[in-house]
Design an enzyme around this catalytic site. Structure first.
Site, short mmCIF file in Angstrom:
data_model
loop_
_atom_site.label_atom_id
_atom_site.label_comp_id
_atom_site.label_asym_id
_atom_site.label_seq_id
_atom_site.Cartn_x
_atom_site.Cartn_y
_atom_site.Cartn_z
N CYS A 228 -7.41 1.85 7.46
CA CYS A 228 -6.39 0.62 7.90
C CYS A 228 -5.42 1.17 8.59
CB CYS A 228 -5.86 0.03 6.46
SG CYS A 228 -5.35 1.07 5.22
N ASP A 233 -3.49 1.78 0.93
CA ASP A 233 -3.71 0.40 0.41
C ASP A 233 -5.14 0.13 0.43
OD1 ASP A 233 -1.09 -0.03 -0.98
OD2 ASP A 233 -0.40 0.23 1.27
#
Length: 487
Positions: A228, A233
């Site tokens: 990401c 996360d």
């Protein structure tokens, strides 16, 4: 069985040279070995602002030199004449990143960012392979699969942890990265990818996981990179789900019990790679909780990496050598059964027989096949002992076997290898119903620990204290802490 061919010294050198190419120095790192393929994780590419800032900082505090930028393959004078300083710097650092990707045999790069570049205070802080102007990553298969960031999971918590019906707002100004998957890969799954903006959080996560499983379960030897922005996360969310899904199929980490695989994913996939749980809890962004609670949505066989088509096993003319020596490309890691070999056992009508360390019971396919088996048995390089015991007609088939709450009660199979002085126990054969029960055990253990340490509502007291309790509970669950120990 597969073992990684990566040389540690070579990997260290490539990492040291390439680390500045990515955001926060979070380099490409292999975290799962499956069927000889590396599943890797990282942050996205660093933008010019961060790249210049970090290189300048390193130059100053290294006494005027930085070994990370040493390169024996310098740009030629002719090339340098046509490039400015910015381009040369990106060529060098991203060139090292590409070398690392190629060394790990990475072909697929899955980008979870919802933007092409991360912009802060008007500056392009990070970039992405999909918008590299020089097309340096053109030789890789780039998949843009935008997924909401951790901020979106505040809405998940506010809806009492219900992801059904929760749809991300794709009309926001900063969202400029559309879903982009090569047609050849998109067609391999029965999914209408054009409808991705209408999917709720459950459907979107399920479809992305199916995509990742299909990529690593292909017939080629290509690895996979998932990232990401910062990689702490959304990246651990899908890496952990992928690891747990493969484990539930008995394809990796087959010796681990539910509490142990839970500890591994929490400690390694999440915390070791920098997930800031305390900060996320204070903001109500409970993506960490969502990951393990989501296991209930991937328990069905449609998420299984095991090949579902049945092989016509032990028929007249069937080459016995294929059973004795499974093809190398079909084998998993050093603790897994090959997918084809385990499928023969799962799909055989007589697989409901009792399994012991001395024999694996299969339904015979006729006298001709049995004779062929006996004849070729001595020529097989690794003799596997087989036997068959007639079963009552009313005995339920193996795939209907009831799973116990303890994975140790699942039917364990050990293959006795006659050509080796060491008898290596193979992983347990996972029944069809085993996947659901194994994932439910992990989810139940997580929920019990999470609710007793952190709770499912906003933490008004010290989140760091709750985090300590969470780690302590996990450590006790896998035997790393005694009941009287303190973290």
């Amino acid at each position: 069985m597969f073992e990684s061919t990566v040389q540690v010294s070579k990997l260290q050198d490539l990492i040291n040279r390439s680390k500045m190419a990515r955001c926060r120095g979070r380099f490409v790192c292999p975290v799962i070995l499956y069927k000889g393929k590396h599943v890797c994780r990282s942050a996205t590419l660093a933008g010019w602002g961060e790249l210049y800032g970090r290189t300048g900082y390193n130059y100053i505090f290294s006494g005027g030199s930085d070994d990370a930028w040493a390169d024996t393959e310098d740009l030629s004078e002719e090339d340098s004449a046509f490039r400015n300083a910015d381009s040369q710097l990106f060529d060098k650092v991203r060139g090292h990143d590409i070398k690392l990707l190629r060394y790990l045999s990475i072909r697929y790069i899955c980008d979870l960012m919802v933007e092409n570049k991360k912009v802060k205070f008007g500056l392009n802080v990070t970039s992405s392979e999909k918008v590299d102007k020089a097309q340096r990553y053109a030789d890789f298969t780039l998949l843009s699969i935008p997924y909401p960031g951790c901020e979106f999971f505040k809405e998940y918590k506010d809806r009492d942890y219900r992801a059904e019906g929760l749809v991300f707002n794709w009309k926001q100004d900063y969202v400029d990265a559309p879903l982009s998957i090569p047609v050849s890969l998109a067609r391999s799954l029965n999914i209408d990818w054009s409808e991705y903006q209408s999917w709720d959080l459950v459907q979107q996560t399920q479809n992305y996981l199916k995509l990742l499983i299909s990529l690593i379960n292909g017939d080629d030897d290509s690895g996979l990179l998932v990232h990401c922005i910062s990689g702490w996360d959304r990246t651990p969310l899908f890496v952990a789900l992928l690891r747990l899904s493969l484990w539930a199929d008995g394809l990796i980490h087959a010796s681990l019990e539910p509490a142990e695989i839970l500890y591994l994913t929490v400690a390694y996939d999440w915390f070791l790679f920098g997930h800031m749980l305390v900060d996320r809890l204070s903001k109500g962004e409970e993506i960490f909780f969502f990951c393990f609670n989501f296991l209930k949505h991937i328990s069905s066989e449609e998420f299984s990496a095991v090949k579902l088509q049945r092989r016509k096993s032990l028929l007249p003319g069937f080459p016995v050598e294929e059973i004795c020596t499974p093809k190398q490309r079909d084998r998993g890691s050093t603790t897994s059964l090959s997918s084809d070999f385990s499928l023969v056992l799962e799909s055989s009508p007589g697989a409901a027989g009792s399994f012991t360390s001395e024999a694996v019971e299969l339904m015979p396919a006729g006298a001709q096949t049995q004779a062929a088996w006996k004849k070729s048995r001595t020529s097989c390089p690794q003799t596997v002992l087989w036997s068959w015991t007639p079963q009552p007609e009313d005995r339920p088939p193996y795939h209907e076997a009831k799973s116990s709450s303890s994975s140790s009660n699942h039917s364990d199979i050990f293959l006795r290898v006659g050509s080796s002085p060491l008898e290596v126990p193979k992983p347990r054969l996972v029944p069809v119903a085993g996947r659901e029960s194994r994932l439910e055990e992990v989810r139940s253990a997580f929920l019990a620990t999470y609710s007793s340490t952190i709770g499912l509502k906003a933490v008004a007291s010290s989140p760091s204290g709750a985090l300590g309790g969470l780690l302590e509970q996990f450590a006790r669950g896998v035997g790393l802490r005694g009941s009287s120990s303190t973290l």
